[in-house]
Design a protein around this motif. Sequence first.
Motif, mmCIF file in Angstrom:
data_model
loop_
_atom_site.group_PDB
_atom_site.id
_atom_site.type_symbol
_atom_site.label_atom_id
_atom_site.label_comp_id
_atom_site.label_asym_id
_atom_site.label_seq_id
_atom_site.Cartn_x
_atom_site.Cartn_y
_atom_site.Cartn_z
ATOM 1 N N ASN A 177 -1.481 -8.159 15.095
ATOM 2 C CA ASN A 177 -1.405 -9.291 14.168
ATOM 3 C C ASN A 177 -0.131 -9.123 13.348
ATOM 4 N N MET A 178 0.922 -9.850 13.733
ATOM 5 C CA MET A 178 2.240 -9.600 13.165
ATOM 6 C C MET A 178 2.372 -10.030 11.706
ATOM 7 N N GLU A 179 1.336 -10.677 11.154
ATOM 8 C CA GLU A 179 1.364 -10.974 9.725
ATOM 9 C C GLU A 179 1.344 -9.682 8.892
ATOM 10 N N TYR A 180 0.851 -8.600 9.493
ATOM 11 C CA TYR A 180 0.720 -7.330 8.776
ATOM 12 C C TYR A 180 1.901 -6.378 9.023
ATOM 13 N N PHE A 181 2.826 -6.778 9.902
ATOM 14 C CA PHE A 181 3.906 -5.854 10.293
ATOM 15 C C PHE A 181 5.267 -6.487 10.048
ATOM 16 N N ASN A 182 6.219 -5.654 9.618
ATOM 17 C CA ASN A 182 7.580 -6.124 9.354
ATOM 18 C C ASN A 182 8.601 -5.547 10.324
ATOM 19 N N PHE A 183 8.192 -4.687 11.269
ATOM 20 C CA PHE A 183 9.185 -3.982 12.085
ATOM 21 C C PHE A 183 9.971 -4.908 13.005
ATOM 22 N N ALA A 184 9.408 -6.071 13.339
ATOM 23 C CA ALA A 184 10.108 -6.975 14.261
ATOM 24 C C ALA A 184 11.296 -7.659 13.595
ATOM 25 N N ILE A 185 11.142 -7.984 12.306
ATOM 26 C CA ILE A 185 12.182 -8.789 11.659
ATOM 27 C C ILE A 185 12.557 -8.288 10.270
ATOM 28 N N GLY A 186 11.930 -7.198 9.829
ATOM 29 C CA GLY A 186 12.175 -6.700 8.472
ATOM 30 C C GLY A 186 12.891 -5.375 8.461
ATOM 31 N N LEU A 187 13.018 -4.835 7.276
ATOM 32 C CA LEU A 187 13.730 -3.564 7.098
ATOM 33 C C LEU A 187 12.764 -2.386 6.954
ATOM 34 N N LYS A 188 11.471 -2.646 7.065
ATOM 35 C CA LYS A 188 10.479 -1.566 7.052
ATOM 36 C C LYS A 188 9.344 -1.913 8.006
ATOM 37 N N MET A 189 8.395 -0.993 8.169
ATOM 38 C CA MET A 189 7.408 -1.130 9.229
ATOM 39 C C MET A 189 6.297 -2.129 8.917
ATOM 40 N N THR A 190 5.826 -2.151 7.661
ATOM 41 C CA THR A 190 4.607 -2.906 7.340
ATOM 42 C C THR A 190 4.845 -3.939 6.238
ATOM 43 N N ASN A 191 3.936 -4.894 6.182
ATOM 44 C CA ASN A 191 3.843 -5.785 5.032
ATOM 45 C C ASN A 191 2.974 -5.061 4.005
ATOM 46 N N ASP A 192 3.619 -4.346 3.097
ATOM 47 C CA ASP A 192 2.895 -3.434 2.213
ATOM 48 C C ASP A 192 1.824 -4.134 1.389
ATOM 49 N N ALA A 193 2.112 -5.329 0.909
ATOM 50 C CA ALA A 193 1.147 -6.037 0.059
ATOM 51 C C ALA A 193 -0.124 -6.352 0.835
ATOM 52 N N LYS A 194 0.034 -6.791 2.078
ATOM 53 C CA LYS A 194 -1.141 -7.110 2.898
ATOM 54 C C LYS A 194 -1.934 -5.855 3.246
ATOM 55 N N TRP A 195 -1.224 -4.757 3.542
ATOM 56 C CA TRP A 195 -1.913 -3.496 3.864
ATOM 57 C C TRP A 195 -2.684 -2.979 2.652
ATOM 58 N N GLU A 196 -2.066 -3.069 1.470
ATOM 59 C CA GLU A 196 -2.732 -2.574 0.268
ATOM 60 C C GLU A 196 -3.983 -3.391 -0.033
ATOM 61 N N LYS A 197 -3.898 -4.683 0.175
ATOM 62 C CA LYS A 197 -5.065 -5.549 -0.034
ATOM 63 C C LYS A 197 -6.159 -5.243 0.985
ATOM 64 N N LEU A 198 -5.754 -4.971 2.240
ATOM 65 C CA LEU A 198 -6.706 -4.710 3.314
ATOM 66 C C LEU A 198 -7.420 -3.376 3.125
ATOM 67 N N PHE A 199 -6.639 -2.312 2.858
ATOM 68 C CA PHE A 199 -7.207 -0.960 2.819
ATOM 69 C C PHE A 199 -7.551 -0.469 1.408
ATOM 70 N N GLY A 200 -7.014 -1.146 0.396
ATOM 71 C CA GLY A 200 -7.285 -0.707 -0.970
ATOM 72 C C GLY A 200 -6.527 0.542 -1.360
ATOM 73 N N ILE A 201 -5.493 0.865 -0.610
ATOM 74 C CA ILE A 201 -4.667 2.054 -0.873
ATOM 75 C C ILE A 201 -3.203 1.625 -0.869
ATOM 76 N N PRO A 202 -2.436 1.912 -1.906
ATOM 77 C CA PRO A 202 -1.008 1.572 -1.881
ATOM 78 C C PRO A 202 -0.263 2.476 -0.912
ATOM 79 N N PRO A 203 0.926 2.070 -0.457
ATOM 80 C CA PRO A 203 1.711 2.956 0.403
ATOM 81 C C PRO A 203 2.005 4.264 -0.323
ATOM 82 N N ARG A 204 1.841 5.370 0.366
ATOM 83 C CA ARG A 204 2.065 6.673 -0.254
ATOM 84 C C ARG A 204 3.557 6.930 -0.393
ATOM 85 N N THR A 205 3.969 7.376 -1.561
ATOM 86 C CA THR A 205 5.356 7.765 -1.790
ATOM 87 C C THR A 205 5.621 9.092 -1.082
#
Length: 607
Positions: free
Chosen positions: A242-270
């Motif tokens: 589901n490419m709504e959750y991923f940025n690797f095709a057209i972005g400068l990083k791998m994931t759509n961080d906001a969508k992942w954080e909403k989905l999993f309830g965990i922010p991206p780890r620094t």
Amino acid sequence: MREAILGISAYYHDSAATLLLNGELVAAAQEERFSRLKNDSSFPEKSIHFVLEEAGISFKDVTAVAFYDKPFLKFERLLETYHGFAPKGIASFSSAMPIWLKEKLFLKRTLKEELKKLGISKIPFLFPEHHLSHAASAFYPSPFDEAAILTIDGVGEWATTTISMGKGNGIEIIKELHFPHSLGLLYSSFTYYLGFKVNSGEYKLMGLAPYGNAESGQTKEFEEKILNELVDIRDDGSMLLNMEYFNFAIGLKMTNDAKWEKLFGIPPRTPESGIDQGHKNLARAIQNITELVVVKLAETAKALTNSKNLVMAGGVALNCVANGKLLSKKIFENIWVQPAAGDAGGSLGAAYAAWHIWKGKERIIQGGVDAMKGAYLGPEFSNKQILKILKAHQATYEFFEDTDKLCEIMAGKIFEGKVVGWFQGRMEFGPRALGNRSILADPGNPEMQKTLNLKIKFREGFRPFAPSVLVEDMQDFFMLDQPSPYMLFVSDVKDTRGRVPKVKGNNLIPSLHILNKTHCQLPAVTHVDFTSRVQSVSKESNPLFWKLLQAFKKKSGYGVLVNTSFNVRGQPIVCNPEEAFKGFLHTEMDYLVLGDYVLKKKDNMRH
């Protein structure tokens, strides 16, 4: 006439060079080992110099060059991807295009110019597809006349997964999965989100996963969310992301961080920050799903080829936990994994594809033995060369003419709890140290994992260590029914009663606490889930290392050693004696064995 085929991988990550001489694998090495830049992606000039020197030929003797993928097809994929997602990705497109137009689009010309500087020109230049290079690296050096071939990685040109059939000297690609739908990129997205570096930190994610609680509601909830929201996995192992959750095709990083954080309830780890239980459970969830997909793909490969043999390559083939699960499923009678399964091995596959497909040369299989020569394909150094370096540093050392005595003494030191740097013979090709560029210790010492991680390797405390075991004793300690010479299969560990310990409920207690309660024989190489990434050592593959294991068995009762790569965090494995000597001085290793010379830390503290 001698046919010398040079294989090259470069410009993405893990650049490397391989040389075949009349079809024989003579030498292979990664550029990072010479440049000292981890995962070096530059043109592998130093590696090329080495493989030609090792073969005893000059640049003018090279008869063909094979590059591991097709740059134009990659460019086509880039353009079509940005077009498909437009107007999204304009920032990424703007940053990528100048590089592609200036450098990568004219890669063939760039390569020819680099090779011309070295004196290689006016010879055939071949560009096998990326996944064909992976498939060739898996099949041609394997010990099988015919085999199903499974290649899984992030992405080549378009392909992300391929199933092929190898027979004789031919390879037929049967089925492909295309970008952006990729198991490798899915796993790398979690690598990124959990704060590790993409294309090098995936093994950290794999090592973290067993700390996740398999029984917890959170882990199961994460798995359900991945399967329901991120990826649609089909029965044949193919998938749709589901490419709504991923940025690797057209972005400068791998994931759509906001969508992942909403989905999993965990922010991206620094990166370098603390790791909590949520991170561990998320790692466990994606590892479980990766294993599920690999098994499904293998089942499909079996159905399509009806072969009893499977060979594997591509970055995901380095997921030795998934490989171990696959082995236990008994889908195939035999499984062989290319030890340099990542992009470095693409140089080897490209050269083999040129020899067998382009030149049409037949394969010669040597009595069920693979053609990788134990993966000992890099530089080696004589005692004379080592002595020159030791004298230059005014080092204090002892020389042993008798290798039996050397092994006996060092086995004794290891049994006393000492940590030994072990530098012998030819350097390994691929990411694993296999007894020639290794740091060795006693696996029966319950404090050794902590000591090695914190005082020698300077790396994360959760990282496990692998055992090297005498092949003839392997089944006394591990649930493996085939040799594992390249450290590419994870196996359950037997306890002192010859059984695999079972832990009910939560397995998050520190490993030592559990292991003491279950009569563990080898705590330093037993991970929290009672598994180990095993290297089996035979007398034929590495006589000196086998001899050391035998000597250690006489001291300890077990022919097993902790074997970790001779490097510190963030640096490539050492290549030459100078690097080994400096690494020895800058860590808390107790002894260094360079060829037949032994150095004691206490005697060399003035450096």
